[in-house]
Write a protein that holds these residues in place. Structure first.
Motif, PDB file in Angstrom:
ATOM      1  N   ASP A   1       0.843  -1.182   0.000  1.00 31.32           N
ATOM      2  CA  ASP A   1       0.000   0.000   0.000  1.00 31.32           C
ATOM      3  C   ASP A   1       0.888   1.245   0.000  1.00 31.32           C
ATOM      4  O   ASP A   1       1.666   1.462   0.946  1.00 31.32           O
ATOM      5  N   PRO A   2       0.792   2.087  -1.020  1.00 31.49           N
ATOM      6  CA  PRO A   2       1.660   3.280  -1.058  1.00 31.49           C
ATOM      7  C   PRO A   2       1.349   4.263   0.067  1.00 31.49           C
ATOM      8  O   PRO A   2       2.255   4.918   0.592  1.00 31.49           O
ATOM      9  N   MET A   3       0.054   4.413   0.439  1.00 26.56           N
ATOM     10  CA  MET A   3      -0.297   5.351   1.492  1.00 26.56           C
ATOM     11  C   MET A   3       0.264   4.893   2.844  1.00 26.56           C
ATOM     12  O   MET A   3       0.681   5.720   3.671  1.00 26.56           O
ATOM     13  N   GLU A   4       0.245   3.593   3.066  1.00 22.20           N
ATOM     14  CA  GLU A   4       0.783   3.080   4.325  1.00 22.20           C
ATOM     15  C   GLU A   4       2.284   3.387   4.449  1.00 22.20           C
ATOM     16  O   GLU A   4       2.762   3.802   5.510  1.00 22.20           O
ATOM     17  N   GLU A   5       2.980   3.208   3.341  1.00 28.96           N
ATOM     18  CA  GLU A   5       4.410   3.521   3.345  1.00 28.96           C
ATOM     19  C   GLU A   5       4.653   5.015   3.526  1.00 28.96           C
ATOM     20  O   GLU A   5       5.580   5.447   4.223  1.00 28.96           O
ATOM     21  N   PHE A   6       3.771   5.818   2.913  1.00 33.15           N
ATOM     22  CA  PHE A   6       3.899   7.272   3.041  1.00 33.15           C
ATOM     23  C   PHE A   6       3.735   7.707   4.495  1.00 33.15           C
ATOM     24  O   PHE A   6       4.543   8.482   5.023  1.00 33.15           O
ATOM     25  N   TYR A   7       2.693   7.230   5.150  1.00 33.64           N
ATOM     26  CA  TYR A   7       2.461   7.641   6.533  1.00 33.64           C
ATOM     27  C   TYR A   7       3.539   7.085   7.468  1.00 33.64           C
ATOM     28  O   TYR A   7       3.845   7.695   8.512  1.00 33.64           O
ATOM     29  N   LYS A   8       4.100   5.961   7.110  1.00 30.34           N
ATOM     30  CA  LYS A   8       5.178   5.413   7.921  1.00 30.34           C
ATOM     31  C   LYS A   8       6.411   6.319   7.880  1.00 30.34           C
ATOM     32  O   LYS A   8       7.016   6.644   8.924  1.00 30.34           O
ATOM     33  N   GLN A   9       6.762   6.781   6.680  1.00 29.79           N
ATOM     34  CA  GLN A   9       7.900   7.695   6.565  1.00 29.79           C
ATOM     35  C   GLN A   9       7.593   9.052   7.189  1.00 29.79           C
ATOM     36  O   GLN A   9       8.471   9.702   7.778  1.00 29.79           O
ATOM     37  N   LEU A  10       6.333   9.501   7.075  1.00 26.88           N
ATOM     38  CA  LEU A  10       5.936  10.757   7.703  1.00 26.88           C
ATOM     39  C   LEU A  10       6.068  10.662   9.225  1.00 26.88           C
ATOM     40  O   LEU A  10       6.507  11.618   9.887  1.00 26.88           O
ATOM     41  N   ALA A  11       5.696   9.515   9.779  1.00 31.77           N
ATOM     42  CA  ALA A  11       5.834   9.331  11.230  1.00 31.77           C
ATOM     43  C   ALA A  11       7.308   9.341  11.641  1.00 31.77           C
ATOM     44  O   ALA A  11       7.660   9.894  12.703  1.00 31.77           O
ATOM     45  N   ASP A  12       8.176   8.776  10.809  1.00 31.03           N
ATOM     46  CA  ASP A  12       9.607   8.811  11.117  1.00 31.03           C
ATOM     47  C   ASP A  12      10.142  10.243  11.124  1.00 31.03           C
ATOM     48  O   ASP A  12      10.948  10.616  11.995  1.00 31.03           O
ATOM     49  N   ILE A  13       9.683  11.046  10.159  1.00 28.40           N
ATOM     50  CA  ILE A  13      10.138  12.442  10.095  1.00 28.40           C
ATOM     51  C   ILE A  13       9.649  13.226  11.313  1.00 28.40           C
ATOM     52  O   ILE A  13      10.401  13.995  11.926  1.00 28.40           O
ATOM     53  N   LYS A  14       8.367  13.034  11.691  1.00 30.85           N
ATOM     54  CA  LYS A  14       7.834  13.737  12.864  1.00 30.85           C
ATOM     55  C   LYS A  14       8.559  13.295  14.137  1.00 30.85           C
ATOM     56  O   LYS A  14       8.846  14.117  15.024  1.00 30.85           O
ATOM     57  N   GLY A  15       8.873  12.014  14.229  1.00 28.71           N
ATOM     58  CA  GLY A  15       9.607  11.533  15.401  1.00 28.71           C
ATOM     59  C   GLY A  15      11.009  12.122  15.489  1.00 28.71           C
ATOM     60  O   GLY A  15      11.493  12.467  16.578  1.00 28.71           O
ATOM     61  N   PHE A  16      11.654  12.290  14.344  1.00 28.89           N
ATOM     62  CA  PHE A  16      12.995  12.895  14.330  1.00 28.89           C
ATOM     63  C   PHE A  16      12.954  14.331  14.827  1.00 28.89           C
ATOM     64  O   PHE A  16      13.765  14.749  15.665  1.00 28.89           O
TER      65      PHE A  16
END
Length: 509
Positions: free
Chosen positions: A77-92
């Motif tokens: 799922d492309p959206m799932e991967e997108f939100y996963k990377q977005l969560a990594d950026i917010k966590g950083f």
């Protein structure tokens, strides 16, 4: 996040290219600003090289991480991967809330106005006051090292500027035996290092490493062929491998031990009994004996062609001397400007020197003020230089003082018909042009080959008349065939045939 790093590197390269293009399009008037711009461009080029190497390693994908990241994004799922990377950026950013964001557009944009004032220039601490931002040499330290050498000629700084690259024994240099000291090796190494550093500072956009490598390659080829002047290989019998040294005249004699030239053989024979010659001969014999022993020991060892330790030391010194000569010839303009500047300063008073330093300080610290669009015309009027007398411009872009203009006679015109009616302003430029290519080419077009006799001659008719007179005198000075035959009278007096017949006609024989 390799794809994001790849995108960032592409953006960085494009911003760097745009920054270089913006700086090349602007041509500053002051040499300080030009050098600062060139050094900035050199830094950008180095960064382009390093960033391109990183980008190339990402594209090569040696460990396969880039392929796995692309496959991970493309599958599922492309959206799932997108939100996963977005969560990594917010966590950083949650862990590092004060992490600054790098603005590449602002980082590489040319600084103007208050931004330029806040940042010091790269070249402010790069040059000494004597170098004047790369316009002149500053060899005072090397001059002091030269004066401290034993048996060195006492040269002034102005004389040293003319002869620091001439290492011949009779031109201010030391003898070959006197150069084999650690003190001389330190001096010539420091001189070569100062010249190389000066070239790197004044020519940041040139590949100085390649220039030095070419010099070393040229030296290696000449050393293998034994073509380095004053460092030719010596034979154990005491003579050079390439023959005797060329003397200035036919009667002159060269002494290999003292490395001096004598006017005739009688003077040479007279000095053979002197203490200096005996000591020099003993030192040279000892040196040749040590070199032959080293060469013999090397031939009996593992390699037959191993160079002796003495010869290796000679090579190291000769290499630095060769580099000094090549660097001095490559920067001949700065060398001549330095000589003129030293002569000019020697003729100035203390008050004039202080005033020049103040003007230089004001010129370097003055920065351009931000211009408003509404009063742009007023600023253009202020930038115009007031020069009603049409005085020549100095290095800072301002007219030279009127007293200096009158002192050098720059208002006097000196036309030269041989140079195509070219007009030289001032006596100095006029005297200098007789050795330049324009005047020499004009004389050769008139059929005149010996140009040294035609100094201060500017008219074509005058030059042709003088050349014709010189040719007539040469033809008169040629020896007549009749004067070669020798005649003898009854008393045994020998005389030329022409004189003999003249005296016979007069009845004197």
């Amino acid at each position: 996040m390799l794809l994001e790093e790849q995108r960032f590197l592409h953006e960085d390269l494009e911003r760097l290219e745009q920054g270089i293009a913006d700086r090349i399009g602007d041509e500053p008037k002051h040499i300080r600003d030009r050098l600062a711009r060139d050094h900035q461009i050199a830094q950008f080029l180095d960064r382009i090289s390093s960033q391109s190497a990183k980008l190339l390693s990402i594209y090569r994908d040696a460990d396969g991480s880039r392929s796995r990241e692309i496959q991970q994004i493309g599958s599922g799922d492309p959206m799932e991967e997108f939100y996963k990377q977005l969560a990594d950026i917010k966590g950083f950013h949650a862990r590092y809330p004060n992490e600054p964001v790098e603005n590449l557009e602002r980082a590489y944009r040319p600084k103007k106005g208050p931004d330029a004032e806040s940042q010091p220039s790269i070249v402010d601490t790069m040059f000494t006051g004597e170098e004047a931002f790369g316009r002149f040499f500053d060899l005072h330290a090397c001059h002091e090292l030269y004066l401290n050498l034993p048996n060195a000629k006492r040269l002034s700084y102005l004389q040293y500027l003319d002869s620091f690259d001439n290492f011949a024994p009779g031109a201010g240099g030391l003898k070959r035996s006197e150069k084999m000291t650690d003190q001389y090796f330190k001096y010539v190494g420091q001189l070569a290092l100062d010249l190389e550093t000066f070239m790197r500072k004044t020519r940041p956009l040139e590949n100085v490493d390649k220039v030095i490598a070419d010099f070393d390659k040229e030296f290696d080829a000449a050393w293998e062929k034994d073509e380095i002047a004053d460092w030719k290989k010596e034979e154990p019998n005491g003579k050079s491998a390439t023959g005797a040294k060329q003397t200035s005249t036919a009667e002159a004699v060269w002494c290999e031990d003292c490395e001096r030239e004598f006017k005739n053989e009688n003077v040479y024979k007279g000095h053979l009994s002197g203490k200096k010659h005996i000591r020099a001969a003993a030192e040279r014999a000892q040196r040749l004996q040590g070199a032959s022993e080293d060469g013999g020991g090397a031939s009996n060892g593992t390699s037959k062609g191993v160079t002796s330790t003495h010869r290796l030391k000679e090579r190291a010194i000769a290499e630095r001397e060769f580099r000094v000569k090549r660097l001095a010839s490559a920067m001949s303009t700065e060398r001549s400007d330095t000589r003129v500047n030293v002569e000019r300063k020697q003729g100035m008073t203390e008050r004039e020197r202080q005033q020049e330093l103040e003007n230089l300080f004001n010129a370097t610290t003055a920065t351009s003020q931000p211009k408003d669009a509404e009063d742009g015309e007023d600023n253009d009027d202020e930038d115009k230089i007031y020069n009603p007398l049409k005085l020549p411009l100095a290095w800072d872009g301002k007219p030279i003082p009127f007293w200096l203009y009158k002192l050098h006679g720059l208002g006097v015109e000196f036309p030269c018909e041989i140079c195509g009616n070219f007009v030289y302003m001032g006596r100095r430029a006029f005297d200098k042009h007789f050795n330049e290519a324009r005047h020499i080419y004009g004389l050769k077009c008139l059929g005149i080959t010996n140009t040294s006799l035609f100094r201060d001659i500017t008219g074509i008719d005058e030059a042709l008349r003088l050349w014709e007179k010189i040719q007539k005198d040469k033809r008169k000075d040629k020896v007549d065939d009749g004067s070669v035959v020798q005649m003898e009278d009854a008393e045994g007096n020998v005389m030329p045939e022409k004189v003999y017949y003249d005296l016979q006609k007069q009845g004197l024989l």
